[in-house]
Motif scaffolding. Structure first.
Motif, PDB file in Angstrom:
ATOM      1  N   GLU A  24       8.128   0.318  -6.744  1.00  8.32           N
ATOM      2  CA  GLU A  24       7.655   0.124  -8.119  1.00  8.32           C
ATOM      3  C   GLU A  24       6.148   0.292  -8.251  1.00  8.32           C
ATOM      4  O   GLU A  24       5.621   0.438  -9.365  1.00  8.32           O
ATOM      5  CB  GLU A  24       8.065  -1.267  -8.623  1.00  8.32           C
ATOM      6  N   HIS A  25       5.430   0.281  -7.107  1.00 10.82           N
ATOM      7  CA  HIS A  25       3.978   0.445  -7.138  1.00 10.82           C
ATOM      8  C   HIS A  25       3.547   1.892  -6.877  1.00 10.82           C
ATOM      9  O   HIS A  25       2.350   2.175  -6.833  1.00 10.82           O
ATOM     10  CB  HIS A  25       3.338  -0.474  -6.096  1.00 10.82           C
ATOM     11  N   GLY A  26       4.522   2.775  -6.671  1.00 11.01           N
ATOM     12  CA  GLY A  26       4.203   4.175  -6.468  1.00 11.01           C
ATOM     13  C   GLY A  26       4.045   4.578  -5.008  1.00 11.01           C
ATOM     14  O   GLY A  26       3.549   5.669  -4.718  1.00 11.01           O
ATOM     15  N   PHE A  27       4.505   3.739  -4.069  1.00  6.18           N
ATOM     16  CA  PHE A  27       4.364   4.031  -2.654  1.00  6.18           C
ATOM     17  C   PHE A  27       5.682   4.475  -2.030  1.00  6.18           C
ATOM     18  O   PHE A  27       6.748   3.942  -2.342  1.00  6.18           O
ATOM     19  CB  PHE A  27       3.839   2.807  -1.892  1.00  6.18           C
ATOM     20  N   PHE A  28       5.569   5.434  -1.119  1.00  5.68           N
ATOM     21  CA  PHE A  28       6.668   5.864  -0.258  1.00  5.68           C
ATOM     22  C   PHE A  28       6.384   5.348   1.154  1.00  5.68           C
ATOM     23  O   PHE A  28       5.222   5.173   1.537  1.00  5.68           O
ATOM     24  CB  PHE A  28       6.759   7.390  -0.197  1.00  5.68           C
ATOM     25  N   SER A  29       7.423   5.160   1.940  1.00  4.86           N
ATOM     26  CA  SER A  29       7.262   4.800   3.346  1.00  4.86           C
ATOM     27  C   SER A  29       7.653   5.995   4.216  1.00  4.86           C
ATOM     28  O   SER A  29       8.752   6.536   4.070  1.00  4.86           O
ATOM     29  CB  SER A  29       8.135   3.592   3.686  1.00  4.86           C
ATOM     30  N   LEU A  30       6.742   6.395   5.092  1.00  5.92           N
ATOM     31  CA  LEU A  30       7.034   7.430   6.087  1.00  5.92           C
ATOM     32  C   LEU A  30       7.471   6.731   7.372  1.00  5.92           C
ATOM     33  O   LEU A  30       6.893   6.904   8.453  1.00  5.92           O
ATOM     34  CB  LEU A  30       5.814   8.319   6.328  1.00  5.92           C
ATOM     35  N   SER A  31       8.492   5.914   7.229  1.00  7.02           N
ATOM     36  CA  SER A  31       8.891   4.969   8.267  1.00  7.02           C
ATOM     37  C   SER A  31       9.414   5.626   9.527  1.00  7.02           C
ATOM     38  O   SER A  31       9.306   5.069  10.620  1.00  7.02           O
ATOM     39  CB  SER A  31       9.985   4.042   7.722  1.00  7.02           C
ATOM     40  N   LEU A  32       9.993   6.814   9.408  1.00  8.22           N
ATOM     41  CA  LEU A  32      10.638   7.431  10.565  1.00  8.22           C
ATOM     42  C   LEU A  32       9.634   7.944  11.581  1.00  8.22           C
ATOM     43  O   LEU A  32       9.955   8.045  12.768  1.00  8.22           O
ATOM     44  CB  LEU A  32      11.559   8.569  10.109  1.00  8.22           C
ATOM     45  N   ALA A  33       8.402   8.242  11.128  1.00 12.98           N
ATOM     46  CA  ALA A  33       7.388   8.735  12.075  1.00 12.98           C
ATOM     47  C   ALA A  33       6.015   8.829  11.408  1.00 12.98           C
ATOM     48  O   ALA A  33       5.601   9.910  10.997  1.00 12.98           O
ATOM     49  CB  ALA A  33       7.798  10.095  12.639  1.00 12.98           C
ATOM     50  N   PRO A  34       5.292   7.709  11.324  1.00 13.68           N
ATOM     51  CA  PRO A  34       3.904   7.801  10.845  1.00 13.68           C
ATOM     52  C   PRO A  34       2.977   8.435  11.881  1.00 13.68           C
ATOM     53  O   PRO A  34       1.951   9.001  11.514  1.00 13.68           O
ATOM     54  CB  PRO A  34       3.513   6.353  10.572  1.00 13.68           C
ATOM     55  N   ASP A  35       3.315   8.332  13.149  1.00 13.36           N
ATOM     56  CA  ASP A  35       2.692   8.955  14.325  1.00 13.36           C
ATOM     57  C   ASP A  35       1.321   9.567  14.048  1.00 13.36           C
ATOM     58  O   ASP A  35       0.351   8.891  13.787  1.00 13.36           O
ATOM     59  CB  ASP A  35       3.663   9.958  14.964  1.00 13.36           C
ATOM     60  N   TYR A  36       1.224  10.898  14.108  1.00 17.40           N
ATOM     61  CA  TYR A  36       0.000  11.638  13.782  1.00 17.40           C
ATOM     62  C   TYR A  36       0.007  12.087  12.321  1.00 17.40           C
ATOM     63  O   TYR A  36      -0.966  12.662  11.834  1.00 17.40           O
ATOM     64  CB  TYR A  36      -0.127  12.874  14.690  1.00 17.40           C
ATOM     65  N   THR A  37       1.128  11.812  11.623  1.00 17.66           N
ATOM     66  CA  THR A  37       1.295  12.313  10.253  1.00 17.66           C
ATOM     67  C   THR A  37       0.319  11.662   9.290  1.00 17.66           C
ATOM     68  O   THR A  37      -0.194  12.318   8.365  1.00 17.66           O
ATOM     69  CB  THR A  37       2.742  12.088   9.789  1.00 17.66           C
ATOM     70  N   MET A  38       0.033  10.374   9.484  1.00 17.81           N
ATOM     71  CA  MET A  38      -0.896   9.697   8.575  1.00 17.81           C
ATOM     72  C   MET A  38      -2.301  10.305   8.682  1.00 17.81           C
ATOM     73  O   MET A  38      -2.996  10.450   7.674  1.00 17.81           O
ATOM     74  CB  MET A  38      -0.923   8.200   8.873  1.00 17.81           C
ATOM     75  N   ALA A  39      -2.716  10.675   9.888  1.00 17.50           N
ATOM     76  CA  ALA A  39      -4.012  11.339  10.049  1.00 17.50           C
ATOM     77  C   ALA A  39      -3.997  12.718   9.402  1.00 17.50           C
ATOM     78  O   ALA A  39      -4.979  13.138   8.774  1.00 17.50           O
ATOM     79  CB  ALA A  39      -4.362  11.459  11.537  1.00 17.50           C
TER      80      ALA A  39
END
Length: 431
Positions: free
Chosen positions: A128-143
């Motif tokens: 409801e706040h507009g966020f998704f979770s990249l739960s399966l692999a934040p690994d190097y993806t967040m960078a």
């Protein structure tokens, strides 16, 4: 504009979503199940429309159409780690390989040493706040998201919304597509008597209250199966899988004796069953974080009694481990083995286990060898090695002389090869 309005304005087909691509772009894709099948299928279908696109990823799980030696001038895979889909291309030379510690991939991306113009990723539904979770692999993806010109998500209701540093806001997203296909499930590896024997040796050396890092494979899972009589275990790992979930359900893992992020399991990617993915959903005991947090040897080593279990394919008399190639022929990749060996060595009370069957090819080849096969990529160095475990016993090498290491390794080699190994060691002036 509301977050729902933003969402609808960016929602489109996968074929339209990939239009953010430009010739020469590098697409960063998360590890394993984090790869977005609709987007990568659309890329495969349209690959001849582009030139010099690269796809950078650890451990792809599906062989998409773009993984094609005939179209590498259009789209070419660049592997941080080979899986079954990319190993043949890596061995034949039409898939590239980027050697790097798993923990350092975010740094390489942030410093521009390896590129990231576009990110394709699976994602949970938006909250409801507009966020998704990249739960399966934040690994190097967040960078990669921080550096990318465009982020494209494949939103799937089967992706769990996990806690941790794995969230992205709709305002950061250039385009998104929706899918509802079941997530790819990866079963537990086959465990036989050799794996059980090795697992038993390791399990005996893990005390109550230890924090665990468990790699993927039959032997690490054999260890997990023999920990059900332990108490107060904790988890600080790179991969969360069904084995860890089973220990939680058995009451063995509660994270209460951890001194670093007490009460929390930490991981950077997930690989397992639908039950595992459901277990991850808004679970307050689990956090998914980037790999430069989970795998950094200094940070992971803040855990007292950190016990790390990883597999290798070959080890020489000095203790050098070849875990990622067969001679010069690439097989997997650097991954996080060295990260966690070093972390366990730093940890107060920690132990780093390297596990391997003593033989290969129906007992015709010894995996304990005088020197590594020429061209072998060294994954864990002689200076970092600690415990080595085969089905014939345990060799503790850290702090030992070359002669002592040689004697200890021959003692856990397959009996059929010990005499030959001893003769070679004498010729090498090690015995």
């Amino acid at each position: 504009m509301s977050v729902q309005s933003l969402y609808q304005s960016k929602r489109m087909s996968a074929a339209d979503a990939i239009q953010v691509l430009k010739d020469g772009d590098t697409i960063v894709v998360p590890t394993g199940v984090g790869e977005p099948p609709s987007l990568l299928t659309a890329l495969s279908d349209a690959r001849r429309n582009y030139r010099d696109i690269k796809v950078s990823q650890i451990l792809p799980l599906r062989k998409y159409g773009y993984i094609d030696p005939e179209t590498t001038e259009h789209v070419r895979h660049s592997a941080y780690f080979f899986g079954g889909a990319t190993r043949p291309g890596g061995q034949e030379g039409w898939i590239d390989f980027v050697p790097a510690y798993f923990s350092e991939l975010p740094m390489l991306i942030k410093r521009g040493l390896t590129p990231s113009e576009v990110v394709f990723s699976m994602a949970s539904p938006m909250d409801e706040h507009g966020f998704f979770s990249l739960s399966l692999a934040p690994d190097y993806t967040m960078a990669a998201i921080e550096k990318a010109r465009a982020v494209v998500l494949e939103v799937n209701p089967n992706v769990p919304f996990a806690n941790g540093d794995c969230h992205i806001h709709i305002s950061q997203v250039a385009a998104l597509t929706e899918s509802s296909d079941p997530l790819l499930e990866v079963g537990l590896p086959k465990i036989g008597p050799v794996q059980e024997a090795i697992g038993s040796y390791v399990a005996e050396m893990i005390p109550d209250g230890a924090t665990l890092q468990i790699g993927y494979g039959g032997i690490p899972d054999a260890v997990v199966m023999q920990l059900t009589n332990k108490h107060d275990l904790g988890i600080h790992t790179e991969m969360v899988g069904d084995g860890i979930m089973t220990l939680v359900e058995a009451g063995v893992v509660n994270n209460l004796k951890k001194n670093y992020h007490r009460g929390k399991m930490l991981a950077t990617f997930a690989l397992g069953s639908k039950k595992l993915y459901d277990f991850m959903h808004r679970n307050p005991a689990l956090e998914m974080h980037p790999v430069d947090f989970t795998n950094d040897p200094y940070l992971a080593g803040q855990n007292d009694n950190l016990h790390c279990i990883n597999a290798t394919m070959q080890i020489d008399f000095m203790g050098q481990c070849g875990s990622e190639s067969l001679g010069a022929k690439p097989y997997s990749g650097t991954g996080g083995q060295a990260d966690f060996v070093r972390a366990a060595n730093r940890s107060n009370g920690g132990k780093a286990f390297i596990v391997l069957p003593s033989t290969a090819k129906d007992d015709t080849i010894s995996r304990i060898v005088p020197t590594l096969t020429p061209g072998t990529h060294v994954s864990t160095s002689k200076n970092d090695i600690n415990y080595v475990v085969t089905e014939h016993g345990v060799a503790q090498l850290r702090g030992k002389s070359a002669k002592q290491r040689c004697e200890a390794l021959i003692a856990i080699a397959h009996p059929a090869f010990r005499a030959e190994l001893r003769e070679t060691a004498k010729k090498m002036n090690l015995l």
